[in-house]
Scaffold this motif. Sequence first.
Motif, PDB file in Angstrom:
ATOM      1  N   ARG A  36       0.823  -1.222   0.000  1.00 11.33           N
ATOM      2  CA  ARG A  36       0.000   0.000   0.000  1.00 11.33           C
ATOM      3  C   ARG A  36       0.852   1.265   0.000  1.00 11.33           C
ATOM      4  O   ARG A  36       0.345   2.361  -0.199  1.00 11.33           O
ATOM      5  N   CYS A  37       2.159   1.124   0.195  1.00  8.70           N
ATOM      6  CA  CYS A  37       3.059   2.268   0.309  1.00  8.70           C
ATOM      7  C   CYS A  37       3.527   2.797  -1.054  1.00  8.70           C
ATOM      8  O   CYS A  37       4.141   3.855  -1.129  1.00  8.70           O
ATOM      9  N   VAL A  38       3.232   2.103  -2.138  1.00  6.78           N
ATOM     10  CA  VAL A  38       3.718   2.512  -3.463  1.00  6.78           C
ATOM     11  C   VAL A  38       2.986   3.758  -3.951  1.00  6.78           C
ATOM     12  O   VAL A  38       1.957   4.148  -3.416  1.00  6.78           O
ATOM     13  N   ASP A  39       3.530   4.389  -4.993  1.00  5.34           N
ATOM     14  CA  ASP A  39       2.843   5.492  -5.677  1.00  5.34           C
ATOM     15  C   ASP A  39       2.034   4.925  -6.819  1.00  5.34           C
ATOM     16  O   ASP A  39       2.502   4.002  -7.479  1.00  5.34           O
ATOM     17  N   PRO A  40       0.854   5.419  -7.084  1.00  8.15           N
ATOM     18  CA  PRO A  40       0.179   6.503  -6.368  1.00  8.15           C
ATOM     19  C   PRO A  40      -0.247   6.040  -4.977  1.00  8.15           C
ATOM     20  O   PRO A  40      -0.792   4.958  -4.818  1.00  8.15           O
ATOM     21  N   PHE A  41       0.045   6.873  -3.996  1.00  7.27           N
ATOM     22  CA  PHE A  41      -0.164   6.542  -2.587  1.00  7.27           C
ATOM     23  C   PHE A  41      -1.589   6.846  -2.178  1.00  7.27           C
ATOM     24  O   PHE A  41      -2.082   7.953  -2.370  1.00  7.27           O
ATOM     25  N   ASP A  42      -2.256   5.850  -1.606  1.00  9.17           N
ATOM     26  CA  ASP A  42      -3.615   6.024  -1.101  1.00  9.17           C
ATOM     27  C   ASP A  42      -3.526   6.169   0.410  1.00  9.17           C
ATOM     28  O   ASP A  42      -3.435   5.179   1.134  1.00  9.17           O
ATOM     29  N   ASN A  43      -3.524   7.408   0.898  1.00 10.08           N
ATOM     30  CA  ASN A  43      -3.322   7.625   2.330  1.00 10.08           C
ATOM     31  C   ASN A  43      -4.540   7.284   3.182  1.00 10.08           C
ATOM     32  O   ASN A  43      -4.510   7.465   4.388  1.00 10.08           O
ATOM     33  N   THR A  44      -5.608   6.786   2.582  1.00 10.69           N
ATOM     34  CA  THR A  44      -6.760   6.366   3.370  1.00 10.69           C
ATOM     35  C   THR A  44      -6.599   4.942   3.881  1.00 10.69           C
ATOM     36  O   THR A  44      -7.397   4.485   4.700  1.00 10.69           O
ATOM     37  N   THR A  45      -5.580   4.232   3.424  1.00 14.21           N
ATOM     38  CA  THR A  45      -5.406   2.835   3.819  1.00 14.21           C
ATOM     39  C   THR A  45      -4.365   2.643   4.913  1.00 14.21           C
ATOM     40  O   THR A  45      -4.246   1.558   5.463  1.00 14.21           O
ATOM     41  N   ILE A  46      -3.611   3.675   5.233  1.00 14.18           N
ATOM     42  CA  ILE A  46      -2.554   3.594   6.243  1.00 14.18           C
ATOM     43  C   ILE A  46      -2.765   4.739   7.228  1.00 14.18           C
ATOM     44  O   ILE A  46      -2.933   5.888   6.811  1.00 14.18           O
ATOM     45  N   PRO A  47      -2.717   4.458   8.540  1.00 12.99           N
ATOM     46  CA  PRO A  47      -2.890   5.559   9.505  1.00 12.99           C
ATOM     47  C   PRO A  47      -1.662   6.462   9.532  1.00 12.99           C
ATOM     48  O   PRO A  47      -0.534   6.014   9.334  1.00 12.99           O
ATOM     49  N   ILE A  48      -1.899   7.744   9.787  1.00 14.32           N
ATOM     50  CA  ILE A  48      -0.797   8.691   9.890  1.00 14.32           C
ATOM     51  C   ILE A  48      -0.108   8.478  11.239  1.00 14.32           C
ATOM     52  O   ILE A  48      -0.741   8.073  12.212  1.00 14.32           O
ATOM     53  N   PHE A  49       1.176   8.753  11.288  1.00 18.00           N
ATOM     54  CA  PHE A  49       2.003   8.430  12.447  1.00 18.00           C
ATOM     55  C   PHE A  49       2.496   9.707  13.119  1.00 18.00           C
ATOM     56  O   PHE A  49       2.987  10.619  12.450  1.00 18.00           O
ATOM     57  N   ASP A  50       2.385   9.777  14.445  1.00 16.15           N
ATOM     58  CA  ASP A  50       2.865  10.930  15.209  1.00 16.15           C
ATOM     59  C   ASP A  50       4.362  10.771  15.438  1.00 16.15           C
ATOM     60  O   ASP A  50       4.809   9.917  16.205  1.00 16.15           O
ATOM     61  N   CYS A  51       5.156  11.596  14.799  1.00 14.50           N
ATOM     62  CA  CYS A  51       6.622  11.489  14.864  1.00 14.50           C
ATOM     63  C   CYS A  51       7.188  11.838  16.231  1.00 14.50           C
ATOM     64  O   CYS A  51       8.341  11.508  16.515  1.00 14.50           O
ATOM     65  N   ASP A  52       6.403  12.491  17.096  1.00  9.34           N
ATOM     66  CA  ASP A  52       6.875  12.787  18.451  1.00  9.34           C
ATOM     67  C   ASP A  52       7.074  11.518  19.270  1.00  9.34           C
ATOM     68  O   ASP A  52       7.747  11.541  20.303  1.00  9.34           O
ATOM     69  N   THR A  53       6.489  10.413  18.854  1.00  7.45           N
ATOM     70  CA  THR A  53       6.606   9.169  19.610  1.00  7.45           C
ATOM     71  C   THR A  53       7.893   8.412  19.300  1.00  7.45           C
ATOM     72  O   THR A  53       8.172   7.407  19.939  1.00  7.45           O
ATOM     73  N   VAL A  54       8.677   8.894  18.339  1.00  9.30           N
ATOM     74  CA  VAL A  54       9.917   8.216  17.953  1.00  9.30           C
ATOM     75  C   VAL A  54      11.110   8.951  18.536  1.00  9.30           C
ATOM     76  O   VAL A  54      11.223  10.170  18.412  1.00  9.30           O
ATOM     77  N   LYS A  55      11.993   8.224  19.167  1.00 10.91           N
ATOM     78  CA  LYS A  55      13.250   8.776  19.680  1.00 10.91           C
ATOM     79  C   LYS A  55      14.388   7.938  19.112  1.00 10.91           C
ATOM     80  O   LYS A  55      14.309   6.718  19.044  1.00 10.91           O
ATOM     81  N   LEU A  56      15.457   8.604  18.716  1.00 10.29           N
ATOM     82  CA  LEU A  56      16.630   7.912  18.207  1.00 10.29           C
ATOM     83  C   LEU A  56      17.632   7.692  19.335  1.00 10.29           C
ATOM     84  O   LEU A  56      17.938   8.627  20.079  1.00 10.29           O
ATOM     85  N   ASP A  57      18.149   6.477  19.464  1.00  7.19           N
ATOM     86  CA  ASP A  57      19.119   6.179  20.517  1.00  7.19           C
ATOM     87  C   ASP A  57      20.393   7.001  20.361  1.00  7.19           C
ATOM     88  O   ASP A  57      20.958   7.482  21.337  1.00  7.19           O
ATOM     89  N   HIS A  58      20.856   7.165  19.140  1.00  3.12           N
ATOM     90  CA  HIS A  58      22.115   7.858  18.907  1.00  3.12           C
ATOM     91  C   HIS A  58      21.963   9.384  18.854  1.00  3.12           C
ATOM     92  O   HIS A  58      22.962  10.093  18.844  1.00  3.12           O
ATOM     93  N   TYR A  59      20.748   9.903  18.794  1.00  3.81           N
ATOM     94  CA  TYR A  59      20.473  11.343  18.877  1.00  3.81           C
ATOM     95  C   TYR A  59      19.283  11.540  19.815  1.00  3.81           C
ATOM     96  O   TYR A  59      18.183  11.893  19.386  1.00  3.81           O
ATOM     97  N   PRO A  60      19.450  11.343  21.116  1.00  2.00           N
ATOM     98  CA  PRO A  60      18.301  11.343  22.028  1.00  2.00           C
ATOM     99  C   PRO A  60      17.585  12.688  22.149  1.00  2.00           C
ATOM    100  O   PRO A  60      16.410  12.723  22.490  1.00  2.00           O
ATOM    101  N   ASN A  61      18.253  13.792  21.870  1.00  2.00           N
ATOM    102  CA  ASN A  61      17.629  15.106  22.032  1.00  2.00           C
ATOM    103  C   ASN A  61      17.093  15.685  20.727  1.00  2.00           C
ATOM    104  O   ASN A  61      16.629  16.818  20.709  1.00  2.00           O
ATOM    105  N   VAL A  62      17.155  14.932  19.645  1.00  4.28           N
ATOM    106  CA  VAL A  62      16.695  15.419  18.349  1.00  4.28           C
ATOM    107  C   VAL A  62      15.271  14.916  18.108  1.00  4.28           C
ATOM    108  O   VAL A  62      14.999  13.725  18.234  1.00  4.28           O
ATOM    109  N   LYS A  63      14.377  15.852  17.786  1.00  2.00           N
ATOM    110  CA  LYS A  63      12.991  15.496  17.464  1.00  2.00           C
ATOM    111  C   LYS A  63      12.799  15.509  15.952  1.00  2.00           C
ATOM    112  O   LYS A  63      13.430  16.292  15.248  1.00  2.00           O
ATOM    113  N   ALA A  64      11.913  14.661  15.485  1.00  4.33           N
ATOM    114  CA  ALA A  64      11.572  14.673  14.061  1.00  4.33           C
ATOM    115  C   ALA A  64      10.857  15.977  13.752  1.00  4.33           C
ATOM    116  O   ALA A  64       9.913  16.357  14.432  1.00  4.33           O
TER     117      ALA A  64
END
Length: 151
Positions: A36-64
Amino acid sequence: MKAGILFVITALGVIFLIKNGEGIKCWVCRSDSDPRCVDPFDNTTIPIFDCDTVKLDHYPNVKASMCRKIRQKVYGNWRFIRSCAFLGTPGEGTGNENYCTMRTGTYNVFMETCTCNSKDGCNTASSNHHLSYFAAFLLPILLMFRIRLFG
């Protein structure tokens, strides 16, 4: 009274243009594991993701702060990767979100990388988000002329 209506409409337009304090939300998927990720992308089939929930181990203070879309051709097969982006700038350093970097490598490898932060979910296919900003700017002006002409 007419000026008050115009002020309220203009204020509402500005409020809709201002991003709230939350982090950006992006589409997150890989076409090699989810077709479902290919183009043309149908964004009604995949939920949008909150990037604040992701933290990088090697850059702990960097936010998306951006979304990224990568289009790869490896050995003749296209892959699409949509994700949150932590480093870089929109438009891969140009400031123009319509600009993407393209690289080719050996053994039939091609890669295109696009970054954006203009709105949540901006890492779909190409979009014309600048028209919505133009419309929000133009609406109060048109209403002002309508009020003066027919008021």
